[in-house]
Design a protein around this motif. Structure first.
Motif, PDB file in Angstrom:
ATOM      1  N   CYS B  40     -60.458 -41.586  23.388  1.00  0.00           N
ATOM      2  CA  CYS B  40     -59.056 -41.820  23.732  1.00  0.00           C
ATOM      3  C   CYS B  40     -58.181 -41.638  22.501  1.00  0.00           C
ATOM      4  N   GLN B  41     -58.673 -42.122  21.401  1.00  0.00           N
ATOM      5  CA  GLN B  41     -57.860 -42.000  20.191  1.00  0.00           C
ATOM      6  C   GLN B  41     -57.618 -40.541  19.846  1.00  0.00           C
ATOM      7  N   ILE B  44     -55.141 -39.145  22.172  1.00  0.00           N
ATOM      8  CA  ILE B  44     -53.791 -39.629  21.873  1.00  0.00           C
ATOM      9  C   ILE B  44     -53.219 -38.873  20.694  1.00  0.00           C
ATOM     10  N   ASP B 125     -49.279 -42.845  27.224  1.00  0.00           N
ATOM     11  CA  ASP B 125     -49.315 -44.244  27.669  1.00  0.00           C
ATOM     12  C   ASP B 125     -50.608 -44.539  28.425  1.00  0.00           C
ATOM     13  N   LYS B 128     -53.417 -44.783  26.175  1.00  0.00           N
ATOM     14  CA  LYS B 128     -53.396 -46.038  25.423  1.00  0.00           C
ATOM     15  C   LYS B 128     -53.921 -47.179  26.271  1.00  0.00           C
ATOM     16  N   LYS B 132     -57.043 -49.434  25.364  1.00  0.00           N
ATOM     17  CA  LYS B 132     -56.947 -50.885  25.243  1.00  0.00           C
ATOM     18  C   LYS B 132     -57.993 -51.552  26.119  1.00  0.00           C
TER      19      LYS B 132
END
Lengths: 96, 534
Positions: B40-41, B44, B125, B128, B132
Motif C-alpha cells: 500500500c505504501q 500511495i 485515500d 491509506k 491503516k
C-alpha cells in the motif's frame, strides 16, 4: 545570444517542486543535487539561456536565469531546513 | 515511511515466538499483513507522484494562455532538442485514453486535470485506509504473539479431521452403463429389445385414452390449430408420433399419436391429473415405439415435417430429404406441444415446473436426430429422472465405472461408455445440419448440448447397428430451436416428432415448450400451411 550551449545543462529538471519529506538519505542527496544546480546557475554567463523542464514531460520552457537561480536557492534552503529538522528529531530520540 | 521500519522487528519477533499458537503460522500471517502494508505504501507513493505531476500540469496549463507564445526546446527523441516556439497556447489535446484525444482549451484542460486529481486523491485515500486497516491487524497479530509468548493461556483450538472423512461427492457410485433404474417396469420392458406386440397393445389403449382426451380438448376449443389433422400430426411429430408412425406406417397409429400429443397439452392445461396421466401414456407409447418401432417411413417424417412445418416445417422437410431419410427411428425424447402458451413444464408428477430441463431435452432431441440415421430398437435407456441420465452416461476409468461429473461434457473423457460411436454419428449429424445451416444460431446453441446427446446417441447407434433400419427417414432436422423461432420451419419439430424419448417427465416440459412455441406461432403455422397447401 549564443545561448545554445547553455541550455542543456541548466535544463536539468531543476525544480523538485514538492519536497515530499523523504528519508534522511533522500533528503541529503536532494540537497546535493540542489547545490549543484545553484552552483551551475550562478556560474552561467549573463547571456546564457536557461530552460526549465516541464515535469513529467520532455519539453523545456525558456526561463529567466536569475529567477531560476533564486528559486533553486530557496529550494535548497528549504531542503536544508527539513534536513535539520529530521536530524534534530533523531537526536532527541536518541537522547530519550 | 512509518511502516517500513516496523516489519523488520515484527518479523523477527514473530519468528522467535514458538508457542502453543504455532509461531510459524502467526509469523507468516504477520508477514503477509506487513506485505500488504508495504504494498500500500508503494502504491500511495506512486499515486502521490501522479498527483504531483498533475499539479504541475495544472499549474502549467493555467498559466499557459498567459502568453501568446513560448520559447521552448522541442524534444527530438529522448536526447535531441531543438529550439522552437510554442504557439496556440490555448489549444490543448487531452488524452482520453486508448489513443483518443479531445481538443479543448487550456481552461477546460485544467478542469479535466482537476477531475483526474480528484480520482487520484480518492485512490490515495482508499489506499491509506487499507494500509491503516492492515497496520492495525499487524498490531493485533503482534499482540497476539506476545501474549501467547508470555503466557501459555492462549491456545488455538484445533479439530482433527478424520482421515476417512470424505465429501459426499466422493461417495457417488457409478451405475453400470445402461443399467436400469430400480423402478423399471413396463417401460423398460418396452424398451427392451423388441417388444412390438406388447407395445402395440399398450399403445392402442393409450391411444384410445389420448383420443378421448383430444376430443375433450377439441370440445373445449382449446386447440387453436386450423387444420386438426395437420396440427394433430404435427403434435404427434413433436411428441412421439414419428417413431410410432414409422413402425408400421399405420395412419391410425399416427392419428393415435397425434391424439396423444394433443391430449397431453390439452389435459395439461385443463386437468393437472390428466397431464400426468398423459405423460405416462406418452412415455409408454414412446417407449414402446422406441423399442418396437425401429424406423420411420419417410412419408411419415415428411408428414411430420409438414406438420412441423407449421412451426417451421418447410425447412425440416427439406432437411430430412437432404439429410438422408434413411435413418429414422432413434431412441428419442419426444416433445409435444402443449396448449399452454407461457410455461415450459416438466412433469415430474409433482406439478413442478422445471425450466432448466429444456436444454437437456433439446440435447436429447439432437441425439435422437443424430442417431436417427441408424436407429436401433435395442435398449433405449429410460430417462425419467436426472439420476437416470447418469445411468446412461458412465465413464470408464481404468476399467471401473466412474460417475460422470457432467453430462454436458461428453468429450472430456474419451473412455466414456457412450463416446464410441457418438462422435461419428455427431459428425454425420453435423454434415446433415450443414444443409440447414441457415438456422445456424439454434444449432450453435444446440451444439453444446449435442455432445452429451451424442454419447447417448452412440448408445443408440449401437442399438441401431443391432437393429439396422433401412431407409428410415430422420426425424431430426438437425436444428434445435429453443424459444425463438423466426421461421416456421424449425428443426425442433423433428425432435418433437420423436415421441420415443424415454424421459416422460421431462417430456412434458418439452411438450410444454413446444406448445408454447406452437401456441405462439399458431398463426404462423397456419400461414405456413396455407402457403404450402396453396
Amino acid at each position: 545570444m549564443p545561448s545554445r550551449g547553455a541550455r542543456p545543462e541548466d535544463g536539468a529538471g531543476l525544480v523538485p517542486a514538492d519536497i515530499s519529506t523523504p528519508h534522511k538519505e533522500d533528503l541529503s542527496s536532494k540537497i546535493k543535487e540542489q547545490k549543484v544546480v545553484v552552483d551551475e546557475l550562478s556560474n552561467l554567463k549573463k547571456n546564457r539561456k536557461v530552460y526549465r523542464q516541464q515535469q513529467n514531460s520532455n519539453i523545456f520552457f525558456l526561463a529567466d536565469r536569475t529567477e531560476m537561480l533564486s528559486e533553486s536557492k530557496s529550494i535548497l534552503d528549504e531542503l536544508r531546513k527539513e534536513y535539520q529538522e529530521i536530524e534534530n528529531s533523531e537526536k532527541t530520540k536518541v537522547k530519550k | 515511511m512509518e511502516a517500513p521500519p516496523d516489519p523488520g522487528p515484527h518479523a523477527s519477533a514473530s519468528a522467535s515466538a514458538a508457542a502453543p499458537l504455532r509461531a510459524p503460522e502467526v509469523a507468516r500471517l504477520r508477514e503477509e499483513q506487513e506485505k500488504v502494508v508495504t504494498n500500500c505504501q508503494e502504491k500511495i507513493q506512486h499515486w502521490k507522484k501522479v498527483d504531483d505531476d498533475y499539479n504541475a500540469l495544472q499549474e502549467r496549463l493555467s498559466t499557459l494562455p498567459d502568453k501568446l507564445s513560448y520559447n521552448i526546446m522541442v524534444p527530438f527523441g529522448p536526447f535531441a532538442f531543438m529550439p522552437g516556439k510554442l504557439v496556440h497556447t490555448n489549444e490543448v489535446t487531452v488524452l482520453l485514453g486508448d489513443n483518443w484525444f479531445a481538443k479543448c482549451s487550456a481552461k477546460q484542460a485544467v478542469g479535466l486535470v482537476e477531475h483526474r486529481k480528484e480520482h487520484v486523491r480518492k485512490t490515495i485515500d482508499d489506499l491509506k485506509k487499507v494500509m491503516k486497516n492492515f497496520e492495525s491487524r499487524v498490531e493485533f497479530t503482534e499482540d497476539l504473539q506476545k501474549m501467547s509468548d508470555a503466557a501459555g493461556d492462549i491456545v488455538d483450538i484445533r479439530e482433527e479431521i478424520k482421515t476417512d472423512f470424505e465429501f459426499k461427492a466422493k461417495h457417488r457410485i457409478a451405475h453400470k452403463p445402461h443399467s436400469k433404474p430400480k423402478i423399471s417396469d413396463v417401460f423398460e420392458a418396452d424398451f427392451a429389445n423388441d417388444l412390438k406386440s406388447k407395445d402395440l397393445l399398450g399403445d392402442k389403449e393409450l391411444w384410445a385414452r389420448l383420443e378421448e382426451l383430444e376430443r375433450q380438448e377439441e370440445l373445449l376449443g382449446e386447440i387453436d390449430i386450423d387444420s386438426n389433422t395437420d396440427t394433430v400430426i404435427a403434435n404427434g411429430d413433436d411428441t412421439s408420433s414419428e417413431e410410432e408412425k414409422e413402425d408400421q406406417n399405420i395412419n391410425v397409429n399416427v392419428m393415435h399419436q397425434v391424439t396423444d400429443s394433443l391430449t397431453p397439452s390439452s389435459c395439461y392445461k385443463n386437468v393437472s391429473n390428466s397431464e400426468i396421466f398423459n405423460g405416462q401414456v406418452n412415455r409408454q407409447l414412446n417407449c414402446s415405439i422406441n423399442g418396437s418401432n425401429s424406423y420411420h417411413s419417410n412419408e411419415d417424417e415428411e408428414d411430420d415435417d409438414d406438420d412441423d412445418g407449421d412451426d417451421g416445417g418447410g425447412d425440416n422437410e427439406n432437411d430430412h430429404d437432404t439429410l438422408g431419410t434413411g435413418d429414422n427411428s432413434v431412441p428419442t425424447i419426444y416433445f409435444s406441444h402443449t396448449v399452454e402458451p407461457k410455461r415450459v413444464r416438466i412433469n415430474t408428477g409433482k406439478n413442478t415446473t422445471l425450466k432448466f430441463s429444456e436444454k437437456k431435452e433439446e440435447a436429447k432431441r439432437k441425439r435422437k436426430n443424430s442417431s436417427g440415421s441408424g436407429h436401433s430398437a435395442h435398449e433405449l435407456p429410460m430417462i425419467r429422472t436426472p439420476a437416470d441420465i447418469y445411468r446412461v452416461f458412465v465413464d470408464i476409468v481404468n476399467g471401473e465405472y466412474v460417475p460422470r461429473k457432467s453430462i454436458l461434457k461428453s468429450r472430456s473423457r474419451e473412455n466414456s461408455v457412450c463416446s464410441d460411436t457418438s462422435e461419428s454419428s455427431a459428425a454425420d449429424f453435423d454434415d446433415r445440419r450443414g444443409v440447414l445451416r441457415s438456422i445456424s444460431c439454434e444449432e450453435a446453441t444446440c451444439s453444446d448440448t449435442s455432445e452429451s446427446i451424442l454419447e447417448e446417441e452412440q448408445q443408440e447407434n449401437h442399438q441401431k447397428k443391432l437393429l439396422p433400419l433401412s431407409g428410415a427417414p430422420e426425424a431430426f432436422s438437425g436444428t434445435v430451436i429453443e424459444k425463438e423461432f423466426l421461421s416456421p420451419s424449425l428443426p425442433s419439430h423433428p425432435a418433437m416428432a420423436h415421441p420415443m424419448l424415454p424421459t416422460i417427465p421431462e417430456r412434458k416440459e418439452v411438450l410444454s415448450e413446444v406448445s408454447e412455441e406452437t401456441t405462439k406461432r399458431v398463426s404462423k403455422f397456419k400461414a405456413a400451411r396455407l402457403q404450402q397447401k396453396s
